[in-house]
Design a protein around this motif. Structure first.
Motif, PDB file in Angstrom:
ATOM      1  N   ASP A  38       0.846  -1.195   0.000  1.00  0.00           N
ATOM      2  CA  ASP A  38       0.000   0.000   0.000  1.00  0.00           C
ATOM      3  C   ASP A  38       0.884   1.248   0.000  1.00  0.00           C
ATOM      4  N   ASN A  54       1.081   3.799   1.792  1.00  0.00           N
ATOM      5  CA  ASN A  54       0.395   3.872   3.071  1.00  0.00           C
ATOM      6  C   ASN A  54       0.203   5.286   3.602  1.00  0.00           C
ATOM      7  N   THR A  91      -2.631   6.870   1.819  1.00  0.00           N
ATOM      8  CA  THR A  91      -3.879   6.223   2.241  1.00  0.00           C
ATOM      9  C   THR A  91      -4.370   6.794   3.552  1.00  0.00           C
ATOM     10  N   GLN A 124     -10.012   4.110   1.241  1.00  0.00           N
ATOM     11  CA  GLN A 124      -8.871   3.729   0.419  1.00  0.00           C
ATOM     12  C   GLN A 124      -9.308   3.526  -1.031  1.00  0.00           C
ATOM     13  N   GLU A 157      -8.250   1.753  -4.000  1.00  0.00           N
ATOM     14  CA  GLU A 157      -7.285   0.687  -4.259  1.00  0.00           C
ATOM     15  C   GLU A 157      -6.566   0.836  -5.584  1.00  0.00           C
ATOM     16  N   GLU A 158      -7.238   1.395  -6.590  1.00  0.00           N
ATOM     17  CA  GLU A 158      -6.592   1.533  -7.897  1.00  0.00           C
ATOM     18  C   GLU A 158      -5.341   2.398  -7.821  1.00  0.00           C
ATOM     19  N   SER A 159      -5.312   3.360  -6.923  1.00  0.00           N
ATOM     20  CA  SER A 159      -4.128   4.218  -6.797  1.00  0.00           C
ATOM     21  C   SER A 159      -3.203   3.768  -5.678  1.00  0.00           C
ATOM     22  N   GLN A 160      -3.739   3.079  -4.687  1.00  0.00           N
ATOM     23  CA  GLN A 160      -2.968   2.820  -3.471  1.00  0.00           C
ATOM     24  C   GLN A 160      -2.334   1.437  -3.416  1.00  0.00           C
ATOM     25  N   ALA A 161      -2.991   0.428  -3.957  1.00  0.00           N
ATOM     26  CA  ALA A 161      -2.464  -0.933  -3.867  1.00  0.00           C
ATOM     27  C   ALA A 161      -1.322  -1.134  -4.857  1.00  0.00           C
ATOM     28  N   ASP A 190     -14.220   1.637   3.323  1.00  0.00           N
ATOM     29  CA  ASP A 190     -12.789   1.378   3.156  1.00  0.00           C
ATOM     30  C   ASP A 190     -12.553  -0.131   3.197  1.00  0.00           C
ATOM     31  N   SER A 191     -11.759  -0.614   2.257  1.00  0.00           N
ATOM     32  CA  SER A 191     -11.550  -2.057   2.134  1.00  0.00           C
ATOM     33  C   SER A 191     -10.881  -2.653   3.356  1.00  0.00           C
ATOM     34  N   ASP A 192     -10.209  -1.826   4.156  1.00  0.00           N
ATOM     35  CA  ASP A 192      -9.466  -2.336   5.300  1.00  0.00           C
ATOM     36  C   ASP A 192     -10.195  -2.072   6.615  1.00  0.00           C
TER      37      ASP A 192
END
Length: 612
Positions: free
Chosen positions: A478, A480, A483, A494, A496-500, A573-575
């Motif tokens: 990430d 991070n 994020t 989050q 995800e397309e930009s952060q993961a 948020d996915s997390d």
């Protein structure tokens, strides 16, 4: 005997200035210089980076840790453009760096020729103190001398642009004639000091205060002894801007550590509670972390008149060298007999380090990044040089590492650019080949450019008498820091397309290019990984699989920011579960009572590091 060419003379003049390394990358725009390097037996040494931006960062790292000017070189067009980010890093952190860049032949200028870029215009901001084009041999040695002298004097970036055809001309020196400019080597030692009247006014302000706070930056590095004496006389606590992290040892009980968003709670409380502020050698920009504007009387010491009076309504501005100024100020100060303020500061500091120990002991999945860096703290070699990349790695560098004695450390302070962690460490190894270097980098920065600089480390490892260069990758998949900024500042989940980012086998990559490394996924393996890396006989990569849900909670975290993070969670948020769990577990460490039944992973009891 062959005549000396302009390119030969440029390298000779660099040698005369004591320049022993040039961090660079080849290209036909500097073919003349490359040929001269061959004729000169690689003196000064051509250090080949994998990319011009990395060459600039290596020059910055070399300059930061050596105290000498860093020199980088690149070809015309794209090479010169690639240098810019590293050069801006030097400019904004006040580091002396000289760039020597190629240009297309003079005969092609204005013809929309290949790689023709208006470099004088392009560089006029980053090298605003001195940027010149070498058009005829007689401009030498003046252009080289002024570039180096100005970089030293202004602590900034300078540039010399050398067209390819000029590099091949025979060198002819300036004559004793009209419109010729002779030159000489040397800067000369000087240390400006304030007027006595200004020192008296500053002493009056500091003597009147009852709760004195001191903020030091990298400009105070040469004044360690004087700052320690001043803090004792005034009963002051001392906070440090991140670029000044190695100015004072972190094991002094009244040193509150870093200040700002990446700072400590004791530094935050120091500024909230003081009635007097002394800022030495720092341009720390975040006013909101300093006292309220009507709260404290304030004095600033800075060597640069251009940087004086910034950030706070200072009552007295002292322009001068930190060490010389403090030596003149100290006899005018009265020792404060009441030590209640100092005792509070020391209590806050002891409490903070206990909180850090507890936060590092919190379980995470798979690894708590705070524990990873906390485990390094007590293992740092006494002569270590530590670099940190921008991102969440900088949080843990700022908060968990206690630099002591001869230890040095730095990061991209003002530009806060991604990517300098590994090249800074390589520059440090050329500045001090007899000292170990440790780079703390996130997986984003490692993928951006750190991985290829492992090739540079592999290439030059045998030239370092102490071959240890440890690259610790905080691998959480990430980007991070961004994020968490999205969560806390925007209440956004989050993206995800930009952060993961992909999970790469960093230790395997290191081994495939002739280095060594290990991947760590269990807490019980963290300490032995550090021990193995610090005992290695060459560069070593540790791939720490860390938990992205461990929050870099700021020292001033209040309800609105906690609510913003909660809002991100509620928006999907996915997390979500991990954020709630880790956020609560981390923040609660600041409010626990002074005893704890559970022992941390090192086996230390609850009061072993409470600073009693």
């Amino acid at each position: 005997m062959a005549s000396e060419k302009v390119s030969d003379y440029i390298l000779r003049r660099l040698r005369d200035w004591g320049i022993d390394h040039v961090f660079a990358y080849a290209g036909d725009g500097i073919n003349g210089l490359l040929a001269a390097w061959g004729r000169a037996g690689d003196s000064p040494k051509f250090v080949q980076a994998r990319h011009e931006e990395m060459a600039a960062f290596q020059a910055v790292g070399y300059a930061k840790f050596s105290g000498r000017v860093g020199v980088c070189a690149a070809t015309s067009g794209p090479g010169a453009i690639h240098l810019l980010n590293g050069l801006y890093d030097a400019k904004l952190d006040h580091v002396p760096v000289v760039a020597i860049v190629g240009q297309t032949n003079r005969s092609a200028m204005g013809g929309s020729y290949q790689q023709e870029v208006d470099l004088a215009s392009l560089y006029k901001d980053v090298a605003s103190d001195f940027c010149e084009v070498l058009n005829v041999p007689e401009q030498l040695p003046n252009l080289i001398d002024r570039a180096i002298r100005t970089a030293y004097a202004r602590r900034s970036v300078t540039a010399v642009i050398v067209p390819a055809d000029v590099q091949e001309l025979d060198y002819t020196p300036p004559e004793h004639a009209f419109k010729m400019v002779p030159s000489s080597i040397g800067v000369g030692q000087y240390a400006p000091v304030p007027a006595d009247a200004d020192l008296e006014r500053a002493a009056e302000v500091l003597n009147a205060g009852e709760k004195v706070a001191v903020l030091v930056g990298q400009g105070a590095r040469g004044a360690r002894a004087e700052v320690e004496r001043l803090a004792d006389v005034l009963g002051a606590g001392v906070a440090k801007a991140l670029l000044g992290k190695d100015v004072l040892p972190d094991d002094l009980p009244w040193v509150t550590g870093a200040i700002g968003l990446l700072g400590t709670r004791p530094s935050y409380e120091l500024m909230r509670g003081c009635d007097t502020l002394l800022m030495i050698g720092s341009s720390f920009p975040y006013t909101q972390f300093m006292p309220e504007l009507d709260q404290a009387r304030a004095v600033q010491i800075d060597i640069d008149p251009h940087m004086i009076g910034l950030r706070y309504p200072f009552e007295v501005n002292l322009v001068g060298d930190a060490r010389e100024t403090l030596q003149r100020l100290l006899p005018r100060l009265h020792r404060k007999e009441s030590r209640g303020w100092r005792e509070k500061v020391e209590k806050d500091v002891a409490r903070w380090w206990e909180v850090m120990r507890r936060r590092a002991a919190v379980d995470a999945d798979p690894l708590n990044p705070e524990y990873v860096v906390h485990a390094l703290d007590g293992r740092l070699p006494e002569n270590a040089i530590v670099t940190a990349d921008s991102g969440s790695a900088a949080n843990w560098y700022a908060r968990h590492l206690r630099l002591r004695g001869r230890m040095r450390g730095s990061l991209s302070g003002t530009l806060a650019t991604m990517g300098p962690g590994v090249p800074y460490a390589i520059g440090a190894k050329f500045a001090h080949p007899d000292r170990p270097a440790i780079a703390l980098v996130g997986d984003g920065a490692m993928q951006m450019n750190g991985m290829m600089e492992l090739v540079t480390a592999a290439k030059y490892r045998h030239e370092w008498s102490d071959p240890r260069l440890v690259v610790a990758v905080l691998n959480n998949g990430d980007l991070n820091q961004v994020t968490w900024e999205m969560r806390a500042m925007s209440g956004a989940p989050q993206f995800e397309e930009s952060q993961a980012i992909p999970d790469l086998p960093y230790a395997d990559i290191a081994r495939n290019i002739g280095l060594d490394g290990v991947r760590v996924e269990k807490p019980e393996h963290v300490e032995q990984a550090w021990d193995r890396a610090l005992a290695a006989d060459g560069p070593f990569v540790i791939d720490f699989r860390t938990d992205p849900a461990v929050p870099p909670i700021p020292p001033h975290a209040e309800l609105d920011q906690i609510e913003a993070a909660a809002s991100a969670v509620l928006r999907g948020d996915s997390d979500t579960p991990a954020i709630l769990k880790q956020g609560i577990k981390a923040k609660v460490q600041e409010f626990l009572p002074g005893t704890r039944h559970r022992r941390d992973r090192s086996g230390a009891g609850p009061d072993d590091s409470a600073g009693r």
